[in-house]
Enzyme design. Structure first.
Site, short mmCIF file in Angstrom:
data_model
loop_
_atom_site.label_atom_id
_atom_site.label_comp_id
_atom_site.label_asym_id
_atom_site.label_seq_id
_atom_site.Cartn_x
_atom_site.Cartn_y
_atom_site.Cartn_z
N HIS A 179 -20.00 29.50 14.20
CA HIS A 179 -21.19 29.61 15.06
C HIS A 179 -21.56 28.27 15.70
O HIS A 179 -22.63 27.72 15.48
CB HIS A 179 -22.38 30.25 14.34
CG HIS A 179 -22.76 29.68 13.02
ND1 HIS A 179 -23.00 28.33 12.81
CD2 HIS A 179 -22.99 30.27 11.83
CE1 HIS A 179 -23.35 28.12 11.56
NE2 HIS A 179 -23.34 29.29 10.94
N ALA A 231 -29.98 27.42 6.71
CA ALA A 231 -30.73 28.13 5.67
C ALA A 231 -30.03 28.10 4.32
O ALA A 231 -30.47 28.77 3.38
CB ALA A 231 -30.95 29.57 6.11
N GLY A 245 -26.57 25.56 13.14
CA GLY A 245 -26.34 24.77 11.94
C GLY A 245 -26.25 23.30 12.32
O GLY A 245 -25.32 22.60 11.93
N LEU A 272 -33.09 28.99 12.11
CA LEU A 272 -32.74 30.41 12.05
C LEU A 272 -32.19 30.77 10.69
O LEU A 272 -31.61 29.94 9.98
CB LEU A 272 -31.72 30.73 13.14
CG LEU A 272 -32.23 30.58 14.58
CD1 LEU A 272 -31.08 30.66 15.57
CD2 LEU A 272 -33.27 31.63 14.90
N ALA A 273 -32.36 32.03 10.30
CA ALA A 273 -31.91 32.52 9.00
C ALA A 273 -30.97 33.71 9.20
O ALA A 273 -31.19 34.80 8.69
CB ALA A 273 -33.10 32.91 8.13
N ASP A 293 -23.01 37.46 12.66
CA ASP A 293 -23.70 36.69 11.62
C ASP A 293 -24.91 37.46 11.12
O ASP A 293 -25.93 36.89 10.74
CB ASP A 293 -24.13 35.31 12.15
CG ASP A 293 -24.52 34.35 11.03
OD1 ASP A 293 -24.07 34.55 9.88
OD2 ASP A 293 -25.29 33.40 11.30
N HIS A 307 -29.68 32.47 18.85
CA HIS A 307 -28.89 31.34 18.35
C HIS A 307 -28.46 30.41 19.48
O HIS A 307 -28.42 29.19 19.30
CB HIS A 307 -27.66 31.85 17.58
CG HIS A 307 -27.96 32.26 16.18
ND1 HIS A 307 -28.56 33.46 15.88
CD2 HIS A 307 -27.78 31.62 15.00
CE1 HIS A 307 -28.72 33.55 14.56
NE2 HIS A 307 -28.25 32.45 14.01
#
EC number: 3.5.1.25
Length: 387
Positions: free
Chosen positions: A211, A135, A215, A305-306, A268, A246
């Site tokens: 994470h 994001a 990403g 995901l944001a 996060d 996630h």
């Protein structure tokens, strides 16, 4: 001298923890069994990646005093005694304002200074590719710039302690080496790097995968790929987000088993965490949808995901339920291990001389976790009101 009595998380041993002048004075077995149900007691929980929560935002334009104090209060409410405000990719001006404001609030407010263990800058030197970029706004990702780094660090009051970068950016290995030599915790994330590029960053001083498993491209070659490479490299710690979104439960279970004792758990969490379902405008992801199940995604692509809306007590419960971790392993992953990643021997430990940061909590028969009291540097920062 103040005292708390509880069951040591992980062993169940009943102990008295005495505190004086902001540090732990002693930890001793309780001489007589107290009446009633005792809470679990652990070192104060540590979160290395906090973007915001409950409407308070470290990536607002601009970041306000109330954002810093509001997030700190929310973290304490959920058992976190030390955390890293996380400023993501943006223009130099926006990032400079954010890290500067966090630093100034720490200078002026003891409550913020007590809980903020440093700043995590996630970007802006990340992948431009869709998927790995996540994001983060494409228009602001860029090549590493040491002069820009120095300006951000100066503006923060030298409070930036962690940075996440993509190893494939031009000149990144040398950039990593310079920051590692300065004592900065350099992390790998939002990357599509090759094995050689990953190895170069690790050899230069990168120590953690941000994470891991997220990403990244939605579709990857089975092997080799940059997730497997980081997962299998014993030189790297990894952070995981156990929110059930996630990483699928089976994936989280597999990854923590692969990393063994070299993983930490993070929330996060972002400013939209804890907000009602609906669509919102956010710097993290642009138009973001908060789903009824707590999942946060970009509105135009639900696969991206944001950030997350999870709290640390939920992380504890999920890690135990999804990954089959013991209470001992789970608590270590949010106390001693993140402290080790930061090089902070004074945090994450119930030993004399360590910071008097304690989290007292309760677990019910369904595995839910409730924080009863959060003590930061010997002072109660949050406590459940009874009666």
């Amino acid at each position: 001298m103040d005292k708390r009595t509880g069951k040591m998380a992980g062993t169940g041993t009943i102990v008295d923890v005495r505190m004086a002048d902001g540090v732990i004075a002693s930890v001793t077995p309780c001489s007589e069994t107290p009446e009633g149900e005792l809470p679990w007691i652990s070192p104060g929980w540590i979160d290395l990646q906090v973007n915001g929560y409950a409407g308070f935002d470290f990536n607002a334009q601009p970041v306000d005093v109330k954002d810093v104090l509001g997030v700190t209060e929310q973290m304490n409410r959920y058992g976190v005694t030390s955390y890293l405000p996380t400023v993501i990719t943006g223009s130099f001006e926006r990032m400079k304002q954010a890290v500067g404001q966090i630093g100034r609030v720490c200078d002026e407010y003891a409550s913020a200074a007590a809980s903020i263990a440093g700043i995590h800058v996630e970007g802006p030197y990340l992948s431009r590719e869709d998927g790995p970029r996540g994001a983060h706004p494409r228009e602001h990702v860029r090549e590493p710039d040491y002069d820009e780094w120095l300006q951000l660090q100066k503006e923060s009051g030298n409070r930036i302690r962690m940075i996440t970068v993509a190893p494939e950016r031009q000149g990144m290995a040398e950039f990593v080496r310079r920051l590692a030599d300065e004592g900065i915790t350099v992390c790998i994330g939002h990357t599509a790097a090759s094995p050689d590029q990953l190895d170069a960053a690790i050899e230069a001083g990168a120590v953690l995968s941000t994470h891991l498993g997220n990403g990244s491209h939605p579709v990857l070659a089975r092997h080799p790929n940059y997730i497997w490479h980081q997962l299998g490299d014993d030189r790297l710690w990894a952070s995981f987000i156990p929110d059930g979104h996630h990483l699928a439960p089976a994936v989280l279970k597999s990854m923590v088993r692969a990393k063994r004792d070299r993983f930490v758990l993070v929330t996060d969490c972002v400013a939209l965490g804890g907000m009602p379902p609906g669509k919102y405008r956010s710097l993290v992801g642009g138009e973001v949808e908060v789903h009824a199940n707590g999942r946060l995604s970009t509105a135009d692509n639900p696969n991206i995901l944001a950030g997350s809306g999870v709290t640390m007590p939920e992380c504890v419960a999920n890690a135990i339920r999804f990954a089959g971790l013991s209470m001992k392993e789970t608590v270590e992953a949010i106390t001693e291990r993140p402290a080790n990643v930061l090089g902070r021997e004074d945090l994450g430990r119930l030993v004399p001389g360590a910071a008097a940061d304690l989290t007292l909590f309760h677990t019910d028969s369904d595995g839910r976790v409730e924080v009863l009291e959060t003590i930061v540097k010997g002072k109660t920062a949050y406590a459940v009101k009874r009666g």
